[in-house]
Design a protein around this motif. Structure first.
Motif, short mmCIF file in Angstrom:
data_model
loop_
_atom_site.label_atom_id
_atom_site.label_comp_id
_atom_site.label_asym_id
_atom_site.label_seq_id
_atom_site.Cartn_x
_atom_site.Cartn_y
_atom_site.Cartn_z
N THR A 129 8.61 1.24 0.05
CA THR A 129 7.78 0.38 0.93
C THR A 129 7.69 1.14 2.27
O THR A 129 8.08 2.13 2.50
CB THR A 129 8.82 -0.94 1.41
OG1 THR A 129 9.98 -0.51 2.04
CG2 THR A 129 9.12 -1.70 0.23
N ILE A 131 11.27 1.38 -5.97
CA ILE A 131 10.48 0.68 -5.06
C ILE A 131 10.29 1.16 -3.64
O ILE A 131 11.39 1.62 -3.12
CB ILE A 131 11.33 -0.65 -4.91
CG1 ILE A 131 11.21 -1.53 -6.14
CG2 ILE A 131 10.47 -1.52 -3.89
CD1 ILE A 131 11.86 -2.73 -6.26
N LYS A 171 5.30 -8.42 -6.36
CA LYS A 171 5.40 -7.34 -7.16
C LYS A 171 6.90 -6.85 -7.52
O LYS A 171 7.28 -6.55 -8.63
CB LYS A 171 5.02 -6.06 -6.29
CG LYS A 171 3.36 -6.09 -5.95
CD LYS A 171 3.06 -4.86 -5.27
CE LYS A 171 3.79 -4.84 -3.91
NZ LYS A 171 3.45 -5.88 -3.06
N THR A 172 7.85 -7.12 -6.54
CA THR A 172 9.29 -6.72 -6.75
C THR A 172 9.61 -7.78 -7.91
O THR A 172 10.36 -7.29 -8.78
CB THR A 172 10.03 -6.77 -5.41
OG1 THR A 172 9.51 -5.75 -4.73
CG2 THR A 172 11.43 -6.61 -5.61
#
Length: 70
Positions: free
Chosen positions: A68, A66, A44-45
């Motif tokens: 997490t 982002i 994804k990143t």
């Protein structure tokens, strides 16, 4: 040179990934948020960094956040 295309009279910024562009009906739209979710370790990143780079090269402004954690 801009690669921004029109889809249904809306300006779209291609992501550089034809499958995403098809799913997003042409690409990303100005002022619209898009959320990508998926399992850990699937890229994804990496993918979002490439999409951001492609958008920046086309003259778009990009905000990439982002998050997490569980």
């Amino acid at each position: 040179m801009s690669h921004i295309v029109a889809y249904d009279n809306e300006a779209c910024i291609p992501t550089g990934y034809p499958t995403f562009d098809h799913f997003l009906k042409g690409g990303l739209r100005k002022g619209e948020g898009t959320i990508f979710v998926g399992s850990t370790g699937i890229g994804k990143t990496f993918t979002l960094m490439n999409i951001s780079r492609n958008a920046l090269l086309q003259g778009a402004k990009v905000l990439l956040s982002i998050v997490t954690g569980k």
